[in-house]
Motif scaffolding. Structure first.
Motif, PDB file in Angstrom:
ATOM      1  N   VAL A 245      17.168 -53.834 -33.352  1.00  0.00           N
ATOM      2  CA  VAL A 245      18.163 -52.808 -33.652  1.00  0.00           C
ATOM      3  C   VAL A 245      18.989 -53.273 -34.842  1.00  0.00           C
ATOM      4  O   VAL A 245      19.419 -54.426 -34.894  1.00  0.00           O
ATOM      5  CB  VAL A 245      19.089 -52.574 -32.437  1.00  0.00           C
ATOM      6  CG1 VAL A 245      20.240 -51.652 -32.802  1.00  0.00           C
ATOM      7  CG2 VAL A 245      18.309 -52.016 -31.269  1.00  0.00           C
ATOM      8  N   VAL A 246      19.211 -52.373 -35.782  1.00  0.00           N
ATOM      9  CA  VAL A 246      20.116 -52.655 -36.893  1.00  0.00           C
ATOM     10  C   VAL A 246      21.215 -51.600 -36.870  1.00  0.00           C
ATOM     11  O   VAL A 246      20.947 -50.402 -36.834  1.00  0.00           O
ATOM     12  CB  VAL A 246      19.381 -52.729 -38.261  1.00  0.00           C
ATOM     13  CG1 VAL A 246      18.671 -51.449 -38.605  1.00  0.00           C
ATOM     14  CG2 VAL A 246      20.332 -53.130 -39.365  1.00  0.00           C
ATOM     15  N   TYR A 247      22.474 -52.075 -36.843  1.00  0.00           N
ATOM     16  CA  TYR A 247      23.639 -51.210 -36.713  1.00  0.00           C
ATOM     17  C   TYR A 247      24.506 -51.284 -37.963  1.00  0.00           C
ATOM     18  O   TYR A 247      24.958 -52.361 -38.361  1.00  0.00           O
ATOM     19  CB  TYR A 247      24.467 -51.634 -35.500  1.00  0.00           C
ATOM     20  CG  TYR A 247      25.880 -51.108 -35.488  1.00  0.00           C
ATOM     21  CD1 TYR A 247      26.153 -49.792 -35.148  1.00  0.00           C
ATOM     22  CD2 TYR A 247      26.955 -51.930 -35.808  1.00  0.00           C
ATOM     23  CE1 TYR A 247      27.456 -49.303 -35.130  1.00  0.00           C
ATOM     24  CE2 TYR A 247      28.250 -51.459 -35.792  1.00  0.00           C
ATOM     25  CZ  TYR A 247      28.499 -50.150 -35.455  1.00  0.00           C
ATOM     26  OH  TYR A 247      29.782 -49.673 -35.447  1.00  0.00           O
ATOM     27  N   SER A 248      24.721 -50.130 -38.578  1.00  0.00           N
ATOM     28  CA  SER A 248      25.645 -49.973 -39.697  1.00  0.00           C
ATOM     29  C   SER A 248      25.802 -48.484 -39.947  1.00  0.00           C
ATOM     30  O   SER A 248      24.852 -47.719 -39.753  1.00  0.00           O
ATOM     31  CB  SER A 248      25.112 -50.640 -40.970  1.00  0.00           C
ATOM     32  OG  SER A 248      25.999 -50.415 -42.057  1.00  0.00           O
ATOM     33  N   GLN A 249      26.976 -48.077 -40.362  1.00  0.00           N
ATOM     34  CA  GLN A 249      27.136 -46.669 -40.712  1.00  0.00           C
ATOM     35  C   GLN A 249      26.527 -46.386 -42.084  1.00  0.00           C
ATOM     36  O   GLN A 249      26.333 -45.242 -42.450  1.00  0.00           O
ATOM     37  CB  GLN A 249      28.622 -46.240 -40.664  1.00  0.00           C
ATOM     38  CG  GLN A 249      29.425 -46.463 -41.918  1.00  0.00           C
ATOM     39  CD  GLN A 249      29.952 -47.893 -42.104  1.00  0.00           C
ATOM     40  OE1 GLN A 249      29.647 -48.789 -41.328  1.00  0.00           O
ATOM     41  NE2 GLN A 249      30.739 -48.087 -43.141  1.00  0.00           N
TER      42      GLN A 249
END
Length: 138
Positions: free
Chosen positions: A10-14
């Motif tokens: 999972v990669v999280y960033s807006q």
């Protein structure tokens, strides 16, 4: 859907550009001895939490500067709340912020701009460590 032997990261960033840069730097296979990576992108906290609650995540990459909820604080939260938490890597804007990542209990950090060799090597190390770990039995 993840195939047997595949790894879910999972990669999280807006920021869609940052999520894309991470996927591009690491690629579909971080190392020859590891399975293919199934990337899951999360742009907000609720998407990220839903993925973590699924229990099928091998690695999490968090944007330390994500808005409105930064990855450094989320890392600490997840490490303290989730039994058998997957390894978490925090993406930093500045190398000087590594002390914050250490406080957050991050397993590793990467500093932007991303070096593809370092990114793939670090992801591979965390995935190998996760595979070798003894799982927590609930």
């Amino acid at each position: 859907m993840t195939s047997p032997g595949n790894l879910t990261v999972v990669v999280y960033s807006q920021l869609a550009d940052l999520r894309s840069a991470v996927r591009t730097a690491v690629g579909r296979r971080a190392a020859p001895d590891l399975g293919r990576i199934d990337w899951v992108e999360c742009a907000n906290y609720s998407q990220l939490r839903n993925q973590l609650d699924s229990g099928h995540i091998d690695l999490v990459l968090l944007d330390g500067d994500a808005q409105p909820t930064g990855g450094i604080g989320l890392c600490r939260q997840f490490k303290n709340e989730i039994t058998d938490c997957p390894p978490i890597m925090v993406l930093l804007e500045r190398a000087q912020d590594r002390w914050l990542a250490a406080w957050s209990q991050a397993d590793a950090t990467l500093v932007r701009p991303l070096d593809p060799v370092v990114a793939a090597r670090t992801v591979a190390e965390l995935l190998r460590a996760r595979a070798a770990a003894i799982p927590v039995v609930r």
